[in-house]
Design a protein around this motif. Structure first.
Motif, PDB file in Angstrom:
ATOM      1  N   ALA A 119       0.425  -1.164  -0.277  1.00 46.04           N
ATOM      2  CA  ALA A 119       0.304  -0.142   0.292  1.00 46.04           C
ATOM      3  C   ALA A 119       0.875   1.192   0.115  1.00 46.04           C
ATOM      4  N   HIS A 120       2.112   1.318   0.303  1.00 43.50           N
ATOM      5  CA  HIS A 120       3.096   2.420   0.415  1.00 43.50           C
ATOM      6  C   HIS A 120       3.688   2.553  -0.759  1.00 43.50           C
ATOM      7  N   GLU A 121       3.453   1.670  -1.635  1.00 39.64           N
ATOM      8  CA  GLU A 121       4.668   1.622  -2.768  1.00 39.64           C
ATOM      9  C   GLU A 121       3.790   2.994  -3.936  1.00 39.64           C
ATOM     10  N   PRO A 122       4.314   3.311  -4.255  1.00 40.49           N
ATOM     11  CA  PRO A 122       4.525   4.248  -5.530  1.00 40.49           C
ATOM     12  C   PRO A 122       3.710   3.750  -7.170  1.00 40.49           C
ATOM     13  N   GLU A 123       2.971   4.142  -7.570  1.00 39.13           N
ATOM     14  CA  GLU A 123       2.977   4.702  -8.975  1.00 39.13           C
ATOM     15  C   GLU A 123       4.412   5.091  -9.350  1.00 39.13           C
TER      16      GLU A 123
ATOM     17  N   ASN B 114      17.299   9.258   1.860  1.00 39.09           N
ATOM     18  CA  ASN B 114      17.131   8.693   3.287  1.00 39.09           C
ATOM     19  C   ASN B 114      18.519   8.729   4.158  1.00 39.09           C
ATOM     20  N   ALA B 115      18.925   9.860   4.159  1.00 41.67           N
ATOM     21  CA  ALA B 115      20.267  10.013   4.271  1.00 41.67           C
ATOM     22  C   ALA B 115      20.526  10.895   5.393  1.00 41.67           C
ATOM     23  N   GLU B 116      20.495  10.701   6.542  1.00 35.19           N
ATOM     24  CA  GLU B 116      21.091  12.540   7.709  1.00 35.19           C
ATOM     25  C   GLU B 116      21.548  12.963   7.037  1.00 35.19           C
TER      26      GLU B 116
ATOM     27  N   PHE C 110      14.444  12.256   4.088  1.00 38.37           N
ATOM     28  CA  PHE C 110      13.046  11.457   4.321  1.00 38.37           C
ATOM     29  C   PHE C 110      12.126  12.476   6.423  1.00 38.37           C
ATOM     30  N   ARG C 111      10.812  12.690   6.266  1.00 41.21           N
ATOM     31  CA  ARG C 111      10.446  12.577   7.539  1.00 41.21           C
ATOM     32  C   ARG C 111       9.509  11.523   7.879  1.00 41.21           C
ATOM     33  N   ALA C 112      10.046  11.575   9.380  1.00 41.10           N
ATOM     34  CA  ALA C 112       8.771  10.476   9.827  1.00 41.10           C
ATOM     35  C   ALA C 112       7.183  10.357  10.228  1.00 41.10           C
TER      36      ALA C 112
ATOM     37  N   PHE D  67      13.514  11.178  11.242  1.00 44.60           N
ATOM     38  CA  PHE D  67      13.109  10.634  10.134  1.00 44.60           C
ATOM     39  C   PHE D  67      12.189   9.259   9.807  1.00 44.60           C
ATOM     40  N   GLY D  68      12.128   9.111   8.563  1.00 45.54           N
ATOM     41  CA  GLY D  68      10.918   8.373   8.157  1.00 45.54           C
ATOM     42  C   GLY D  68      11.779   6.978   7.259  1.00 45.54           C
ATOM     43  N   GLU D  69      10.063   6.927   6.691  1.00 45.23           N
ATOM     44  CA  GLU D  69      10.023   5.870   5.659  1.00 45.23           C
ATOM     45  C   GLU D  69      10.060   7.354   4.063  1.00 45.23           C
ATOM     46  N   GLN D  70      10.446   6.800   3.062  1.00 48.43           N
ATOM     47  CA  GLN D  70      10.426   7.573   1.845  1.00 48.43           C
ATOM     48  C   GLN D  70       8.405   8.156   1.657  1.00 48.43           C
TER      49      GLN D  70
END
Ligand code: ATP
Ligand code: MG
Length: 472
Positions: free
Chosen positions: A29-33, A89-91, A126-128, A148-151
């Motif tokens: 469900a979190h996969e993008p088009e 995703n790099a800090e 990427f922010r959580a 920080f979080g997932e894309q």
């Protein structure tokens, strides 16, 4: 589509999915088009080299990296983006290490500015989506969050669907988590998530909705628009500097008149630009005409990618107010220049707080206004002095706008334009003519106002309510 599939699966077979299948469905469900950038018409020439290099370097260092936000939206619309943001995703510290010239900035959101020559690329991690570490004020406004979080979480945290697109120039892929591509095609600005909640978190999003709709010529989706009127007052809790930045962006949107009138029709101006009521409801149609011309001239400069001066813009927005008070004071017998000075002080004092306009712009405004009566004096010495003024060009443009909307004598504008174009012999002739015309009384000219004690006011002969037909 995948999200829909997941929802349907869950609805059709509640409890029947194994937790592993559930997790898998959830992650799907979190996969993008995914779209091919070239098929969406992205013109690579509009992409800055600095942005492309930032992405490449981060990817080489083993991180995910994408151009994101307004830049992708603009690329899809064929507009050259005015700034480029990169999400990764790099800090921040890891980003900083990947570049020679990079510095970490910000407290509310820690970001990295990566510098390539004159260009700065803003790189954010990427922010959580949800975190206990997010700091809120008493109205629910987010004060600080650096978790920080997932894309996909980063995408969901962005404001509008069209602003949540990620573009990888290396693979030429556009990742779309919230049907932003569809909304771009339909020219719709749609808030991600519950608009009311999102406005509470950050009331500036209401201003962004109006500004982006004006800039892009988009419709604001109904559900996104609906809460704005009621929630408009939350704008007052936003720090002034941020409001002012947003107002400047609106004035620089390339469609500023539309933006301002929409701001007002949503009731958003009360908290950030209350003077709009005075602009739009002025009893003299020339006053609105003057502001419209100033804004249109600004839009034209933006489209030509020429610089625009905020001082000039605010001087134009407030001129009718200054002019009105100037006339009142002059009519009461105050001398021309002191009357103008007093009027300016009064307006600045009453409008400054709400406007949060920076001091340096205020001094530009004051100069532009104070130069207006000086255009009427056409002796060589005063003309030369005026032309030497650092703000002369802005003041001259301002005077032309006044003339175009009938707020001052059009022949004054013609005279100055001729003078600026002329060689020195012609300039002398123009000066002689101007002064000859002045000394000859013209039929139909109004007589100069008398002070209560019977003397004529001193200073330049053409005042705000004087014979030259200045701003009435
Ligand atoms: P512009 O064309 O004016 O630059 P923009 O959408 O790029 O418009 P920026 O301020 O540059 O505006 O923001 C970059 C991106 O950051 C946005 O596209 C959006 O994804 C995200 N963003 C900015 N402000 C907010 C906000 N208040 N709430 C959520 N996301 C935001
Ligand atoms: Mg931007």
């Amino acid at each position: 589509m995948i999200r829909k599939l997941f929802k349907n699966l869950a609805r059709l077979a509640p409890g029947r999915l194994s937790s592993k299948a559930m997790r898998r469905a959830k992650s799907l469900a979190h996969e993008p088009e995914i779209f091919k950038g070239s098929r969406l018409g992205i013109d690579r020439r509009l992409l800055s080299n600095a942005a492309a290099r930032t992405v490449e370097e981060l990817q080489k260092a083993g991180f995910k990296a994408y151009v994101v936000g307004g830049a992708v939206r603009d690329l899809l619309l064929g507009i050259r983006p005015k700034d480029f943001d990169v999400a990764t995703n790099a800090e921040p510290e890891q980003v900083q290490k990947s570049f020679r010239r990079a510095r970490i900035i910000g407290r509310r959101f820690r970001l990295v500015h990566v510098m390539f020559g004159p260009e700065t690329i803003e790189v954010s991690t990427f922010r959580a989506l949800q975190s206990d570490d997010i700091e809120l004020d008493e109205h629910g406004r987010v004060l600080r969050d650096n978790v920080f979080g997932e894309q996909h979480e980063d995408a969901t945290r962005r404001d509008f669907t069209v602003n949540a697109l990620y573009y990888d120039p290396v693979s030429d892929q556009v990742l779309d988590y919230h049907h932003g591509v569809k909304d771009i095609k339909a020219k719709v600005l749609r808030m991600i998530g519950d608009p009311e909640h999102r406005y509470r978190e950050d009331p500036v999003r209401m201003l962004r909705a109006v500004r982006l709709a004006a800039k892009l010529g988009f419709e604001i989706d109904r559900a996104t628009r609906r809460p704005i009127r009621e929630m408009a007052d939350l704008i007052r809790n936003v720090p002034n500097a941020r409001l002012f930045d947003e107002m400047l962006k609106l004035l620089h949107s390339g469609n500023s008149l539309e933006g301002l009138s929409q701001l007002r029709s949503e009731g958003l101006h009360h908290g950030c630009l209350p003077l709009l009521d005075l602009v739009f409801e002025h009893r003299d149609p020339r006053a609105l005409d003057f502001v419209s011309r100033a804004l249109k001239a600004t839009d034209a400069r933006i489209h030509d990618r020429k610089p625009v001066s905020p001082g000039f813009l605010f001087a134009a927005l407030l001129w009718n107010l200054v002019n009105e008070r100037w006339q009142q004071r002059h009519a009461q017998g105050e001398h021309l220049i002191p009357a103008l000075n007093e009027a300016i002080d009064e307006v600045i004092e009453t409008q400054l707080d709400a406007l949060a306009i920076q001091r340096r712009y205020v001094s530009d405004m004051r100069e532009i206004w104070l130069m207006q009566p000086r255009f009427e004096k056409r002796q060589t010495a005063s003309v030369v002095r005026l032309m030497e003024h650092i703000r002369f060009r802005a003041a001259y443009d301002f005077m032309l706008l006044r003339a175009e909307s009938g707020l001052c004598d059009p022949s004054l504008a013609t005279w100055w334009t001729d003078y600026l174009d002329a060689d020195s012999a012609t300039r002398n002739t123009l000066i002689t003519q101007a002064n000859a015309n002045r000394s000859r009384p013209t039929a139909g000219r109004r007589r100069r106002r008398r002070k209560p004690n019977g003397t004529t006011p001193s200073g330049p002969s053409d005042g705000p309510a004087s014979s030259s037909g200045s701003d009435a």
